[in-house]
Design an enzyme around this catalytic site. Sequence first.
Site, PDB file in Angstrom:
ATOM      1  CD  GLU A  43      -0.653  98.578   0.985  1.00 54.57           C
ATOM      2  OE1 GLU A  43      -0.948  97.986   2.035  1.00 54.57           O
ATOM      3  OE2 GLU A  43      -1.157  98.283  -0.121  1.00 54.57           O
ATOM      4  CB  CYS A  71      -4.275  98.340   0.311  1.00 54.90           C
ATOM      5  SG  CYS A  71      -4.147  97.096  -1.012  1.00 54.90           S
ATOM      6  CE  LYS A 111      -3.873  97.120   4.094  1.00 48.69           C
ATOM      7  NZ  LYS A 111      -2.899  96.409   3.225  1.00 48.69           N
TER       8      LYS A 111
END
Length: 288
Positions: free
Chosen positions: A42, A154, A111
């Site tokens: 990330e 994440c 994300k």
Amino acid sequence: MTKVAIGQITPVTGDKKQNLKKMKELTLEAVEQGAQLIVFPELALTGYNCGDDFFEVAEPIPGEATCFFEELAHNHDIHIIWGMPEKSISGVLYNAAALVGPNGFIGKWRKNTLPGHATDQTGPGAFPDRRYFKAGEDLPVYDTEIGKIGVLICYDIFFPELSRALTMKGADLIVGISGSPTFEKEIFEPIVKVRAMENIINFVYTNLVGKEGDTEYWGGGCVVSAGDKETKIPGHPILCKAPYEGECITLAEIDIQAPYKVRPYFPVLRDLTTRMYEQLADIHRKLT
């Protein structure tokens, strides 16, 4: 079998040139060992602690960084995934990941879930997502020469619904990339394996490593198989494990067909019902 490399780096905050150099060196090392897919963490392009400079260092996807990786992928007949801040319309950024292959740009992910917790444990700059990024809404699965790939970034990995959605959309492989600080190690290690187990899917996970300002990352990426047909155990074995310290690549061979060999003996997807999702939606609606 498909050879996958997970590359963990310590990003230099805001220095895209230096971070691209690091990723190129690790990519070439992976190529020498026969890797067909190289995955970086990330925000590997810029680091996590850019603060307001995110608005300066973010790029469109595709853009300059994409062109850089396209050339690498074309020259070495590989696929590459990396995390970066994406610049959309004026003033709107996404925490994103991009995928290129031998024939150029393939696609991107944004994300979906933006954390805003535990910032006091790692100092300034930790989990700045809600300040700088807009949440993504799509969960694309891209059909490539090495299989159908979906990506989670994440905090997305914490939500089983997202992994399940990618699985039901036909992914052969889920890639999870993160910038997880050391205090989260005990959270991420088991949850990555669970995502592979509950979906009977190959899962590739990579994390940032080392210190970026006041933030210390724990590395420790892994590749988990969808399962073993002989033992009928899903999410087993762990095919490789990256170290907790140091920039490096770690390689594993994945059987892209493993999900389809194991699921008949552990038929979680067969036993799902629409009613489960309807009940979940109804409960959530009432609670929120």
